[in-house]
Design a protein around this motif. Structure first.
Motif, PDB file in Angstrom:
ATOM      1  N   TYR A 137      12.534 -32.983  13.238  1.00 32.87           N
ATOM      2  CA  TYR A 137      12.456 -33.426  11.840  1.00 32.87           C
ATOM      3  C   TYR A 137      12.852 -34.895  11.694  1.00 32.87           C
ATOM      4  CZ  TYR A 137      11.554 -28.647  10.595  1.00 32.87           C
ATOM      5  OH  TYR A 137      10.967 -27.405  10.498  1.00 32.87           O
ATOM      6  N   GLY A 138      12.756 -35.633  12.807  1.00 37.44           N
ATOM      7  CA  GLY A 138      13.049 -37.052  12.774  1.00 37.44           C
ATOM      8  C   GLY A 138      14.490 -37.367  12.515  1.00 37.44           C
ATOM      9  N   ASP A 139      15.389 -36.405  12.786  1.00 42.76           N
ATOM     10  CA  ASP A 139      16.820 -36.590  12.538  1.00 42.76           C
ATOM     11  C   ASP A 139      17.552 -36.698  13.871  1.00 42.76           C
ATOM     12  OD1 ASP A 139      19.164 -36.857  11.169  1.00 42.76           O
ATOM     13  OD2 ASP A 139      18.912 -35.040   9.962  1.00 42.76           O
ATOM     14  N   PHE A 140      18.805 -37.083  13.812  1.00 47.63           N
ATOM     15  CA  PHE A 140      19.594 -37.312  15.024  1.00 47.63           C
ATOM     16  C   PHE A 140      20.887 -36.522  14.927  1.00 47.63           C
ATOM     17  CE2 PHE A 140      22.970 -39.784  17.193  1.00 47.63           C
ATOM     18  CZ  PHE A 140      22.505 -39.671  18.489  1.00 47.63           C
ATOM     19  N   ASN A 141      21.213 -35.814  15.998  1.00 51.86           N
ATOM     20  CA  ASN A 141      22.449 -35.037  16.079  1.00 51.86           C
ATOM     21  C   ASN A 141      23.281 -35.586  17.224  1.00 51.86           C
ATOM     22  OD1 ASN A 141      24.449 -33.038  16.514  1.00 51.86           O
ATOM     23  ND2 ASN A 141      23.154 -31.478  15.592  1.00 51.86           N
ATOM     24  N   GLY A 142      24.236 -36.449  16.892  1.00 52.91           N
ATOM     25  CA  GLY A 142      25.026 -37.109  17.920  1.00 52.91           C
ATOM     26  C   GLY A 142      25.871 -36.153  18.729  1.00 52.91           C
ATOM     27  N   MET A 143      26.446 -35.125  18.089  1.00 51.53           N
ATOM     28  CA  MET A 143      27.280 -34.173  18.815  1.00 51.53           C
ATOM     29  C   MET A 143      26.447 -33.379  19.816  1.00 51.53           C
ATOM     30  SD  MET A 143      30.279 -33.086  19.362  1.00 51.53           S
ATOM     31  CE  MET A 143      31.130 -33.876  17.979  1.00 51.53           C
ATOM     32  N   ALA A 144      25.246 -32.965  19.400  1.00 51.36           N
ATOM     33  CA  ALA A 144      24.373 -32.232  20.325  1.00 51.36           C
ATOM     34  C   ALA A 144      23.985 -33.106  21.507  1.00 51.36           C
ATOM     35  CB  ALA A 144      23.131 -31.749  19.585  1.00 51.36           C
ATOM     36  N   LEU A 145      23.713 -34.378  21.250  1.00 51.97           N
ATOM     37  CA  LEU A 145      23.370 -35.308  22.327  1.00 51.97           C
ATOM     38  C   LEU A 145      24.531 -35.453  23.300  1.00 51.97           C
ATOM     39  CD1 LEU A 145      21.525 -37.442  23.632  1.00 51.97           C
ATOM     40  CD2 LEU A 145      22.489 -39.116  22.043  1.00 51.97           C
ATOM     41  N   LEU A 146      25.744 -35.601  22.771  1.00 56.39           N
ATOM     42  CA  LEU A 146      26.921 -35.779  23.614  1.00 56.39           C
ATOM     43  C   LEU A 146      27.148 -34.570  24.505  1.00 56.39           C
ATOM     44  CD1 LEU A 146      29.429 -37.430  24.381  1.00 56.39           C
ATOM     45  CD2 LEU A 146      30.630 -36.356  22.475  1.00 56.39           C
ATOM     46  N   TRP A 147      27.081 -33.358  23.925  1.00 56.24           N
ATOM     47  CA  TRP A 147      27.307 -32.145  24.697  1.00 56.24           C
ATOM     48  C   TRP A 147      26.213 -31.914  25.728  1.00 56.24           C
ATOM     49  CZ3 TRP A 147      31.255 -28.822  25.358  1.00 56.24           C
ATOM     50  CH2 TRP A 147      32.330 -28.904  24.474  1.00 56.24           C
ATOM     51  N   THR A 148      24.979 -32.247  25.388  1.00 61.49           N
ATOM     52  CA  THR A 148      23.879 -32.062  26.338  1.00 61.49           C
ATOM     53  C   THR A 148      24.021 -33.018  27.518  1.00 61.49           C
ATOM     54  OG1 THR A 148      22.430 -31.414  24.500  1.00 61.49           O
ATOM     55  CG2 THR A 148      21.377 -31.980  26.575  1.00 61.49           C
ATOM     56  N   LEU A 149      24.392 -34.260  27.241  1.00 63.07           N
ATOM     57  CA  LEU A 149      24.620 -35.229  28.317  1.00 63.07           C
ATOM     58  C   LEU A 149      25.778 -34.803  29.208  1.00 63.07           C
ATOM     59  CD1 LEU A 149      24.161 -38.627  26.413  1.00 63.07           C
ATOM     60  CD2 LEU A 149      22.706 -37.730  28.240  1.00 63.07           C
ATOM     61  N   LEU A 150      26.828 -34.294  28.588  1.00 61.57           N
ATOM     62  CA  LEU A 150      27.988 -33.837  29.360  1.00 61.57           C
ATOM     63  C   LEU A 150      27.609 -32.669  30.261  1.00 61.57           C
ATOM     64  CD1 LEU A 150      31.024 -33.972  29.951  1.00 61.57           C
ATOM     65  CD2 LEU A 150      31.402 -32.454  27.994  1.00 61.57           C
ATOM     66  N   ALA A 151      26.866 -31.715  29.709  1.00 61.20           N
ATOM     67  CA  ALA A 151      26.431 -30.566  30.521  1.00 61.20           C
ATOM     68  C   ALA A 151      25.506 -31.010  31.649  1.00 61.20           C
ATOM     69  CB  ALA A 151      25.728 -29.541  29.625  1.00 61.20           C
ATOM     70  N   LEU A 152      24.617 -31.968  31.382  1.00 62.09           N
ATOM     71  CA  LEU A 152      23.735 -32.498  32.416  1.00 62.09           C
ATOM     72  C   LEU A 152      24.549 -33.121  33.541  1.00 62.09           C
ATOM     73  CD1 LEU A 152      21.054 -33.430  33.631  1.00 62.09           C
ATOM     74  CD2 LEU A 152      21.068 -35.353  32.029  1.00 62.09           C
ATOM     75  N   ALA A 153      25.574 -33.887  33.202  1.00 61.01           N
ATOM     76  CA  ALA A 153      26.412 -34.523  34.221  1.00 61.01           C
ATOM     77  C   ALA A 153      27.148 -33.480  35.065  1.00 61.01           C
ATOM     78  CB  ALA A 153      27.410 -35.470  33.555  1.00 61.01           C
ATOM     79  N   VAL A 154      27.680 -32.446  34.409  1.00 62.42           N
ATOM     80  CA  VAL A 154      28.425 -31.407  35.134  1.00 62.42           C
ATOM     81  C   VAL A 154      27.493 -30.604  36.039  1.00 62.42           C
ATOM     82  CG1 VAL A 154      29.747 -29.271  34.863  1.00 62.42           C
ATOM     83  CG2 VAL A 154      30.238 -31.234  33.398  1.00 62.42           C
ATOM     84  N   PHE A 155      26.375 -30.137  35.496  1.00 61.56           N
ATOM     85  CA  PHE A 155      25.443 -29.336  36.299  1.00 61.56           C
ATOM     86  C   PHE A 155      24.834 -30.160  37.428  1.00 61.56           C
ATOM     87  CE2 PHE A 155      24.618 -26.786  32.188  1.00 61.56           C
ATOM     88  CZ  PHE A 155      25.743 -26.008  32.428  1.00 61.56           C
ATOM     89  N   GLY A 156      24.522 -31.424  37.138  1.00 64.77           N
ATOM     90  CA  GLY A 156      23.976 -32.291  38.171  1.00 64.77           C
ATOM     91  C   GLY A 156      24.956 -32.520  39.304  1.00 64.77           C
TER      92      GLY A 156
END
Length: 262
Positions: free
Chosen positions: A226-245
């Motif tokens: 919907y053309g919106d931005f969710n900063g908290m979701a971005l932060l958690w997704t990046l953190l999970a990517l770093a941990v899983f990677g």
């Protein structure tokens, strides 16, 4: 640098060829979310009321709500299936050839991850096209805006699959582990129900869903649609990517990880 790029393109091309030769995989990737969209959502529509919460500016149908969650389902299942091929390659011996290449191991794993993510995104957009045929359409800007969110969510879920595959020795064990991971991640998230609905049922259930990285991947896609931005979701997704990677790189290190010689 030339060798690294050559390996990158070669691994991505191998993933693409494997996907082309497995047409049933493409069909299965579409059937699962379409069943939820066209069958289950029709039954749940009358039972579930959805309030006006961000990113929605008006009341929406249940089918519209679950589209981001079903996109996450496609990314999750494809990430796991792609990692299943690593377990197969390890049993067949071709994994040893790949991992003995004179390149950093993290780069080889990243190439594998990038290839599977590209396939996942292709499947996601085909699903959106089929959903549009049935009258479930998003904002025009959303189809473009959600691409970075799909890439990031696909990388995160693919990295989870890579991490799991590094701890699994035998092919037949991977299916059980996949079900043990996939279904709790999917159902204990905001893919099918809003978090405020979960809170009405159980505060503990709400907290589990809020902690689930799949929830944040879905919300990242939902807001982007919907053309919106969710900063908290971005932060958690990046953190999970770093941990899983990091877990995947560690797991495929023969000196320290679970794939060391027995």
């Amino acid at each position: 640098m030339t060798g690294a790029l050559t390996a990158l393109f070669a691994i991505i091309a191998r993933e693409a060829l494997r996907f082309v030769h497995q047409r049933e995989r493409f069909v299965a990737a579409l059937v699962r979310p379409l069943v939820w969209l066209l069958v289950f959502a029709a039954g749940f529509r009358a039972a579930l009321g959805l309030s006006i919460t961000p990113p929605y500016q008006t009341y929406i149908t249940y089918e519209t709500y679950i589209v981001p969650g079903l996109l996450g389902m496609i990314l999750l299942f494809n990430g796991m299936q792609s990692s299943l091929s690593l377990v197969y390659d390890r049993e067949m011996g071709s994994m040893k050839v790949l991992l003995t290449a004179p390149l950093p191991r993290w780069w080889l794993l990243f190439a594998k991850l990038l290839g599977s993510t590209a396939i996942s995104i292709l499947q996601a957009y085909v699903f959106l096209a089929v959903a549009a045929v049935f009258g479930i359409r998003l904002l025009a800007v959303g189809y473009v805006a959600m691409l970075p969110a799909l890439v990031l969510a696909g990388l995160m879920l693919g990295a989870l699959g890579l991490a799991l595959s590094s701890f699994i020795k035998q092919l037949e064990n991977f299916a059980g582990v996949m079900n043990f991971v996939i279904f709790p991640m999917f159902f204990l998230s905001s893919a099918l129900y809003p978090l405020w609905k979960m809170a009405e049922s159980s505060r503990l259930l709400h907290d589990i869903c809020a902690f689930n990285p799949f929830t944040h991947a879905v919300e990242l896609i939902r807001f982007a649609a919907y053309g919106d931005f969710n900063g908290m979701a971005l932060l958690w997704t990046l953190l999970a990517l770093a941990v899983f990677g990091a877990l995947a790189v560690w797991g495929y290190d023969p000196a320290r990880g679970m794939t060391r010689a027995r």
